[in-house]
Design an enzyme around this catalytic site. Structure first.
Site, mmCIF file in Angstrom:
data_model
loop_
_atom_site.group_PDB
_atom_site.id
_atom_site.type_symbol
_atom_site.label_atom_id
_atom_site.label_comp_id
_atom_site.label_asym_id
_atom_site.label_seq_id
_atom_site.Cartn_x
_atom_site.Cartn_y
_atom_site.Cartn_z
ATOM 1 N N HIS A 101 0.928 -1.220 0.085
ATOM 2 C CA HIS A 101 0.068 -0.007 -0.039
ATOM 3 C C HIS A 101 0.924 1.152 0.015
ATOM 4 O O HIS A 101 2.067 1.127 0.642
ATOM 5 C CB HIS A 101 -0.709 0.106 1.259
ATOM 6 C CG HIS A 101 -1.783 -0.854 1.934
ATOM 7 N ND1 HIS A 101 -1.346 -2.053 2.392
ATOM 8 C CD2 HIS A 101 -3.083 -0.964 1.475
ATOM 9 C CE1 HIS A 101 -2.325 -2.626 2.648
ATOM 10 N NE2 HIS A 101 -3.587 -2.137 2.004
ATOM 11 N N ASP A 104 2.179 1.968 3.627
ATOM 12 C CA ASP A 104 3.377 1.179 4.083
ATOM 13 C C ASP A 104 4.788 1.564 3.808
ATOM 14 O O ASP A 104 5.650 1.243 4.457
ATOM 15 C CB ASP A 104 3.395 -0.395 3.370
ATOM 16 C CG ASP A 104 1.835 -0.995 3.360
ATOM 17 O OD1 ASP A 104 1.285 -0.649 4.425
ATOM 18 O OD2 ASP A 104 1.757 -1.631 2.628
#
Ligand SMILES: [Mn+2]
Length: 435
Positions: A101, A104
């Site tokens: 993502h 992240d």
């Protein structure tokens, strides 16, 4: 320069079922041929950035337990240290794919532009690392559920400014996925749902989600992204009522908004369990509709009833999932992602490696068992036998007739159903020969 996080851990090798080495593959043998195809090409393993490197060990009752060299995660310097550790782990495991993502991999900026500039810098760094390695991107995605701006949803938010922020965010994540040669783009509608109907216009929110998904597909074609767009069903957590409850619900929504030929499903075992289904049920539903895309192979705890995201460790469960995947022709652009996290007391670098080694071995055993069942054909023969009545011309003609003509046949005494055994225990015993 500090010591690399995985400094003492050598690349994991296949040593066969008799090996007692805890950091060796005993079943995952990438080059082994299963049903005419390399095991690595069947399973298409991916490691997820978020639980392995971004999650800090919090649970609802306690904070951070993991203290990593890339903490705190709010600056670019530590984002690069995190990327170094992640790619070191990919080298150790040798799995073919990873996933991320935006949240992240890059620190959140003070503005959208700053977040984007952080993302671009990290994607540059990934590109550099990928150039000298075989590792590929299975999928990218946007985290539109953690930051407080998403608390009432992303594309289904009552505030049009949040819809706009979501659209701009997904555009940047699709661009980054496309740039890295990603094979899919995933949308997990973490807060696409609601808490109470007292403040929610459910119909309007669904229409906004349908339009948003269409914009994703329009943008995919505009930039020439050849990967598959995937939606990941989940019934609850975080929203009490999620619009993307399970595979069947998602398929209904995709059909309603004309997306059945464009979007497939990323199914997760843990989400299937939360929805009250088995994983193979979700896979079979998607496969029956031609919408099976990819899987997240992480389970939930059957006792706690919430989303624990544990690594798989049950061969019979995994075998039935792969049975239905193989039966539907196997993965095309999809793969087996571990959306799984360590237990919060598993502090060591070796724990992270062991978790993935065990999960990959469990999946390899499951795949081999599934392939053996398909090659033996016992379940398929039993299925054919159970539905054999539909092979008769009279049964087939009935589907093209109407209630009146069927009624006449039944009334004339032509039809006298005689119940037959479903043979469930015999079939369960059959499966147990292979797992
Ligand atoms: Mn997932």
């Amino acid at each position: 320069m500090t010591q690399p996080f995985f400094a003492d851990i050598a690349p994991v090798q296949y040593e066969g079922p008799d090996s007692a080495n805890p950091l060796a593959y005993r079943h995952y043998n990438p080059d082994e041929i299963v049903m005419g195809k390399r095991m690595e090409d069947h399973l298409r393993f991916a490691v997820a950035y978020w639980h392995s490197f971004a999650w800090e060990g919090q649970d609802p009752f306690g904070g951070q337990t993991f203290v990593r060299p890339w903490h705190p995660q709010d600056r670019m310097e530590t984002a690069r240290i995190k990327a170094d550790a992640a790619f070191d782990m990919f080298d150790i495991l040798g799995q073919p794919y990873f996933c991320w993502h935006d949240a992240d991999v890059r620190p959140e900026g003070d503005t959208f532009a700053e977040s984007l500039s952080n993302l671009t810098a990290i994607i540059d760094y990934f590109e550099e690392k990928m150039a000298s390695r075989k590792i590929k991107l299975l999928w990218g995605t946007a985290n539109m559920f953690s930051h407080r701006r998403w608390m009432a949803g992303a594309s289904t938010n009552p505030d049009p400014d949040v819809f706009a922020y979501a659209a701009a965010t997904v555009k940047t994540c699709m661009d980054a996925t496309h740039r890295l040669g990603g094979e899919n783009y995933v949308l997990w509608g973490g807060r696409e749902g609601y808490e109470t109907l007292l403040n929610t216009d459910l119909g309007q929110e669904l229409d906004h989600m349908g339009r948003f998904l269409n914009m994703v597909v329009e943008y995919k074609h505009k930039i020439g992204f050849k990967g598959t767009i995937l939606v990941e069903p989940k019934p609850q957590e975080p929203s009490k009522h999620q619009y993307d409850f399970d595979a069947a619900t998602c398929i209904g929504i995709l059909r309603k908004y004309g997306l059945e030929g464009e979007v497939k499903l990323n199914l997760e075992q843990g989400h299937a369990i939360l929805a009250g289904h088995s994983f193979e049920h979700e896979i079979a539903v998607a496969a029956a509709e031609g919408m099976l895309g990819s899987i997240d192979m992480n389970r939930n705890d059957y006792q706690s009833g919430w989303d624990t995201d544990q690594f798989p460790n049950n061969v019979p469960e995994v075998a039935l999932a792969y049975y239905h995947i193989l039966k539907s022709g196997g993965f095309t652009t999809g793969g087996t992602n571990f959306d799984a996290k360590l237990r919060r007391q598993s502090l060591d670098a070796a724990d992270l490696i062991a978790a993935h080694v065990g999960a990959m071995d469990i999946c390899a055993r499951g795949l081999k068992a599934a392939a053996a069942m398909i090659e033996d054909g016992g379940l398929e023969t039993a299925l054919k036998d159970r539905y054999a009545g539909w092979e008769t011309p009279a049964a087939r003609a009935m589907l093209d007739s109407d209630f009146d003509s069927i009624f006449d046949r039944v009334l004339s005494g032509d039809i006298a159903p005689e119940p037959r055994s479903g043979r469930q225990e015999i079939l369960e015993n059959y499966v147990n020969r292979f797992v």
